[in-house]
Design an enzyme around this catalytic site. Sequence first.
Site, short mmCIF file in Angstrom:
data_model
loop_
_atom_site.label_atom_id
_atom_site.label_comp_id
_atom_site.label_asym_id
_atom_site.label_seq_id
_atom_site.Cartn_x
_atom_site.Cartn_y
_atom_site.Cartn_z
N TRP A 158 41.79 15.52 25.25
CA TRP A 158 41.05 15.17 26.15
C TRP A 158 39.94 13.99 26.00
CZ3 TRP A 158 36.30 16.80 25.30
CH2 TRP A 158 36.03 17.65 24.43
N LYS A 182 52.31 13.39 26.97
CA LYS A 182 51.88 14.63 27.59
C LYS A 182 50.33 14.73 27.39
CE LYS A 182 50.69 18.85 28.56
NZ LYS A 182 49.09 19.11 28.73
N PRO A 183 49.55 14.25 28.53
CA PRO A 183 48.11 14.12 28.32
C PRO A 183 47.41 15.43 28.52
CG PRO A 183 48.77 13.51 30.49
CD PRO A 183 50.08 13.83 29.76
N GLU A 257 47.05 15.00 13.84
CA GLU A 257 45.68 14.69 13.59
C GLU A 257 44.82 15.74 14.26
OE1 GLU A 257 42.17 14.04 14.50
OE2 GLU A 257 42.91 12.41 15.86
N LEU A 258 44.38 16.69 13.52
CA LEU A 258 43.78 17.94 13.55
C LEU A 258 42.10 18.15 13.62
CD1 LEU A 258 46.72 20.11 12.14
CD2 LEU A 258 46.50 19.23 14.47
N CYS A 291 36.47 14.71 16.81
CA CYS A 291 36.96 15.26 15.57
C CYS A 291 36.35 14.74 14.24
CB CYS A 291 38.29 15.46 15.41
SG CYS A 291 39.36 13.72 15.44
#
Length: 491
Positions: A158, A182-183, A257-258, A291
Amino acid sequence: MLTTESLVEFEQMKMFIDGEWKDAENTNTISVVNPSTGKTIGQIPNGGRSETRNAIEAAERAFKMWSNLTANERGDYLLKLRDLMHDNKQQLAEIMSMEMGKPFSEGQGEVVYAASFLAWFAEEGRRIYGETIPASSTNKRLIVTRQPVGVVAAITPWNFPLAMMTRKLGPALAAGCTGIVKPAKQSPISALAFAKLAELAGIPKGVINVVTGESGPIADEIFENKTVRKISFTGSTEIGKLLVSKSAAQLKRLSLELGGHAPFIVFEDADLELAATGAVASKYRNTGQTCVCANRVYVHRSVMERFSEILIQKVKELKVGNSLESGVQVGPLVSKEGLSKVEEHVKDALEKGARLLCGGRRMDGELADGNFYEPTVLTDVNRTMLVTREETFGPVAPLIPFDSEEEVLSEANDTDYGLAAYFYTENLSRAIRVSEALEFGIIGMNDAVPAVPQAPFGGMKESGIGREGGHQGLDEYLEDKFISLSFQTKK
């Protein structure tokens, strides 16, 4: 020039599947709430497994046609889509501001950044090179070709709803893949607006599909459907680990990508004005909800007092308010849960001995209905506090003193995360030593905003798998095929 007066109808939002705008089969919807006001701005379809399956099947039907186009033809579509994003920059920025609280000026910047991935990969896709290898016998030729992996799925976050989508779709489409997006349910409207632009750009039906709804059923279909060959996900490390487990049954290719817990190091020889400006840009951009934002600000003890003074002055000058209001630099947290986490981290730090230099409270008055928290600076922070161990994901800068290069490198690397790190120094030898010693995938040396489309973006350790951006981002969507060709030589 193609433009559109209204990219989305907020009262009648629909999913985009196989070139058509569709409701959820069960007609259920999910409310999208403006975090600046707490008011609902629209309803999105709550799609599930059936809609996801339809989107995957549409992508599969479109794959042969799309992958058979020349790289130039696919690139031309991407460039047309890029131009449409620029033409509709203001409306796209407004949508982001309303759905997830990004300040309008930042939203405009994100549109330009997102469009740059389409431009980069439109060109990079023209350079998908194979190779020939010297054979070990005269009657053989060894050839390596590169082919698109197939149908892909992009699960986007988001906080950067457009940029994270184009960073995934740009290389996928350039490589010849088709797929679904899938947003996140907090910011799905940006994805629907993007789908509208794809439609206006004439991208063939089925190449791009957008399914909205709760994550569980949609993710289950994506991971269990054998047609999907590759999945790219941006989100938390916790969810990323679950997705690795779900991918094991079919050994699906993953890009993850965490989470991150970025150190921001200010050495005693740094330009303190430049470092403080960089700290503000990194920490308070998108209200600290990135992030790669600075999470732990390490400052050499000899310059702590002066750096703090410069930083506090800059933080106090930040304008907080409704994300659509002119001049606002810090908007709301995306949700009540996010706001509560920020409050918990600040309270924990203060109870364990930290001192508050500025901010430190939820905002009231005319901003009481939104998820607003004052831009905050804490000092005397130590390793026992939550802010030093967990992502705060909010506008809180904890200042931590250090005395030596060895000490701060040990502290900076003492985390399970390895996404981004920053440091400021004017010493060339130190710059080389520190940049090589930091265990992070992205290093900003005297640079608080290092991400660009032409360079790889991704993390080490538990911050992810794979890279996005650069030629490495294109590699993620290609399969190498080795062909050994044997032939008869003349006698």
